[in-house]
Design a protein around this motif. Structure first.
Motif, PDB file in Angstrom:
ATOM      1  N   PRO A 142       0.835  -1.207   0.000  1.00  0.00           N
ATOM      2  CA  PRO A 142       0.000   0.000   0.000  1.00  0.00           C
ATOM      3  C   PRO A 142       0.869   1.257   0.000  1.00  0.00           C
ATOM      4  CG  PRO A 142      -0.163  -1.151   2.117  1.00  0.00           C
ATOM      5  CD  PRO A 142       0.708  -1.998   1.233  1.00  0.00           C
ATOM      6  N   LEU A 143       0.309   2.345  -0.505  1.00  0.00           N
ATOM      7  CA  LEU A 143       1.038   3.616  -0.526  1.00  0.00           C
ATOM      8  C   LEU A 143       0.401   4.583   0.463  1.00  0.00           C
ATOM      9  CD1 LEU A 143       1.407   4.137  -4.401  1.00  0.00           C
ATOM     10  CD2 LEU A 143       3.031   3.066  -2.792  1.00  0.00           C
ATOM     11  N   ARG A 144       1.259   5.233   1.225  1.00  0.00           N
ATOM     12  CA  ARG A 144       0.763   6.234   2.184  1.00  0.00           C
ATOM     13  C   ARG A 144       1.188   7.635   1.759  1.00  0.00           C
ATOM     14  NH1 ARG A 144      -1.189   4.297   7.090  1.00  0.00           N
ATOM     15  NH2 ARG A 144      -0.799   2.065   7.369  1.00  0.00           N
ATOM     16  N   LEU A 145       0.333   8.593   2.123  1.00  0.00           N
ATOM     17  CA  LEU A 145       0.613  10.000   1.831  1.00  0.00           C
ATOM     18  C   LEU A 145       1.324  10.631   3.027  1.00  0.00           C
ATOM     19  CD1 LEU A 145      -0.256  12.223  -0.308  1.00  0.00           C
ATOM     20  CD2 LEU A 145      -2.043  12.816   1.335  1.00  0.00           C
ATOM     21  N   ARG A 146       2.384  11.393   2.759  1.00  0.00           N
ATOM     22  CA  ARG A 146       3.061  12.092   3.866  1.00  0.00           C
ATOM     23  C   ARG A 146       2.219  13.312   4.261  1.00  0.00           C
ATOM     24  NH1 ARG A 146       8.239  10.057   4.087  1.00  0.00           N
ATOM     25  NH2 ARG A 146       9.000   9.384   2.041  1.00  0.00           N
ATOM     26  N   VAL A 147       1.703  13.278   5.471  1.00  0.00           N
ATOM     27  CA  VAL A 147       0.816  14.353   5.918  1.00  0.00           C
ATOM     28  C   VAL A 147       1.616  15.372   6.726  1.00  0.00           C
ATOM     29  CG1 VAL A 147      -1.198  14.880   7.364  1.00  0.00           C
ATOM     30  CG2 VAL A 147      -1.155  12.778   5.990  1.00  0.00           C
ATOM     31  N   ALA A 148       1.544  16.627   6.320  1.00  0.00           N
ATOM     32  CA  ALA A 148       2.276  17.670   7.052  1.00  0.00           C
ATOM     33  C   ALA A 148       1.633  17.895   8.413  1.00  0.00           C
ATOM     34  CB  ALA A 148       2.250  18.971   6.256  1.00  0.00           C
ATOM     35  N   ILE A 174      -3.407   5.900   3.883  1.00  0.00           N
ATOM     36  CA  ILE A 174      -3.255   5.101   2.656  1.00  0.00           C
ATOM     37  C   ILE A 174      -4.026   5.740   1.504  1.00  0.00           C
ATOM     38  CG2 ILE A 174      -3.916   2.870   1.625  1.00  0.00           C
ATOM     39  CD1 ILE A 174      -3.023   1.554   4.228  1.00  0.00           C
ATOM     40  N   ILE A 175      -3.363   5.916   0.358  1.00  0.00           N
ATOM     41  CA  ILE A 175      -4.110   6.431  -0.790  1.00  0.00           C
ATOM     42  C   ILE A 175      -4.142   5.428  -1.958  1.00  0.00           C
ATOM     43  CG2 ILE A 175      -3.972   8.898  -0.281  1.00  0.00           C
ATOM     44  CD1 ILE A 175      -1.815   9.106  -2.338  1.00  0.00           C
ATOM     45  N   ARG A 176      -3.310   4.408  -1.887  1.00  0.00           N
ATOM     46  CA  ARG A 176      -3.537   3.273  -2.799  1.00  0.00           C
ATOM     47  C   ARG A 176      -3.343   2.014  -1.983  1.00  0.00           C
ATOM     48  NH1 ARG A 176       0.273   2.031  -7.625  1.00  0.00           N
ATOM     49  NH2 ARG A 176       1.158   0.649  -6.031  1.00  0.00           N
ATOM     50  N   ARG A 177      -4.301   1.105  -2.114  1.00  0.00           N
ATOM     51  CA  ARG A 177      -4.294  -0.073  -1.258  1.00  0.00           C
ATOM     52  C   ARG A 177      -3.361  -1.146  -1.778  1.00  0.00           C
ATOM     53  NH1 ARG A 177     -10.699  -0.630  -1.061  1.00  0.00           N
ATOM     54  NH2 ARG A 177     -10.039  -2.760  -1.427  1.00  0.00           N
ATOM     55  N   ARG A 178      -3.115  -2.107  -0.925  1.00  0.00           N
ATOM     56  CA  ARG A 178      -2.247  -3.247  -1.230  1.00  0.00           C
ATOM     57  C   ARG A 178      -2.643  -3.931  -2.535  1.00  0.00           C
ATOM     58  NH1 ARG A 178       0.672  -5.905   2.430  1.00  0.00           N
ATOM     59  NH2 ARG A 178      -0.323  -4.708   4.045  1.00  0.00           N
TER      60      ARG A 178
END
Ligand code: GLU
Length: 303
Positions: A142-148, A174-178
């Protein structure tokens, strides 16, 4: 001197109804459809229909057609073509490429078990950032977004001022799942922006998603639409109506009665003895008053 008309006269309204095809339309989704339709029509805006079919495991065969037929039977006609998120992968991929190029997302290999253990130890369920600097290859992760860091605020037209510190409370999300499916947060933000949605009217169960969506909008330089979250229709046990809680499909032969029930739920003044759906809807557009919508209990939405 020639004076120009004030810009506000030119302001457009573009609203939308964005059901996931996880079941037929029920009283809860009719409330959302009716409120978003009437709000758009009263402002002489457009009302778009977007089918959010990006989560095949949760989808039910035939639900899309049932939703479309039910909206039609209830006189809730949309503008333009219906859009299907399943056909919009190229847009979501190009946004992911953009974020990837700016190092704003990363692959994550944390198991649920690991995350549960960390949360139990720290008392905080926010993602702890375990993988943020590991530079893992994406493969099937999965892809995660770096949150400020910092607080996100917005004004909900029903609930008023809302605020949340997304990085402290949720962390990098998560912005795109596994399984390579796009997360709801990504698809909804991209589509609301590309469809130039100015007003989002939806159920209060989505209230706590709004700050994450606003974080992403800011990162992508998108405008933030105006939000109006509606009280939720619940069953006798207090559960939100949904397929999981056994909500009944609407009977299209009772369209007028269904609409009147939804209208009452929205706290609106009764339309006097309409004999058909079109008559009810015409009157509803004139009578609609946002201020009459029952207040939602924001404490319930964990924001
Ligand atoms: N697809 C979501 C649902 O059916 C609604 C998304 C939205 O309105 O933002 O619950």
């Amino acid at each position: 001197m020639i004076t120009r008309p004030a810009l506000s006269i030119l302001t457009t309204y573009i609203g939308r109804f964005a059901p996931s095809p996880t079941g037929p339309l029920h009283m809860g989704s009719l409330v959302t459809a009716l409120a978003s339709w009437v709000d758009a029509r009263q402002r002489r805006g457009q009302w778009l229909l977007r089918i959010e079919d990006i989560d095949p495991p949760r989808e039910v065969a035939g639900a899309t057609e049932q939703i479309i037929t039910a909206l039609d039977a209830h006189g809730l006609h949309w503008d333009g073509e219906i859009s299907y998120q399943s056909a919009r992968s190229a847009h979501y991929d190009s946004v992911l490429d953009h974020l990837r190029a700016r190092n704003e997302l990363y692959a994550c290999q944390c198991t649920r078990k690991h995350l549960r253990a960390v949360a139990a130890e720290t008392g905080n369920t926010a993602y702890p950032g375990t993988c943020s600097n590991l530079g893992l290859a994406e493969r099937n992760l999965p892809l995660r977004l770096r949150v400020a860091r910092g607080e996100t605020t917005f004004t909900d037209a029903n609930a008023g001022e809302m605020r949340e510190n997304v990085s402290a409370k949720i962390g990098d999300f998560i912005i795109r799942r596994r399984d390579f499916f796009y997360a709801y947060q990504l698809a909804v933000v991209v589509d609301d922006a590309l469809q130039r949605i100015t007003h989002v009217v939806r159920g209060a169960d989505l209230m706590d998603n709004s700050p994450r969506q606003i974080v992403l909008q800011h990162m992508l330089g998108y405008p933030t639409p105006e939000y109006l979250h509606l009280p939720l229709v619940t069953n006798t046990h207090g559960d939100k109506l949904s397929k999981q809680t056994g909500a009944n499909a609407l009977d299209n032969d009772d369209a007028l009665a269904n609409l009147q029930k939804a209208w009452r739920f929205l706290g609106q003044s009764a339309v006097s003895t309409p004999s058909k759906v079109s008559e009810f809807l015409t009157a509803a557009v004139t009578l609609w008053q946002r201020e009459k919508i029952p207040e939602i209990d924001t404490a319930m939405y964990h924001i």
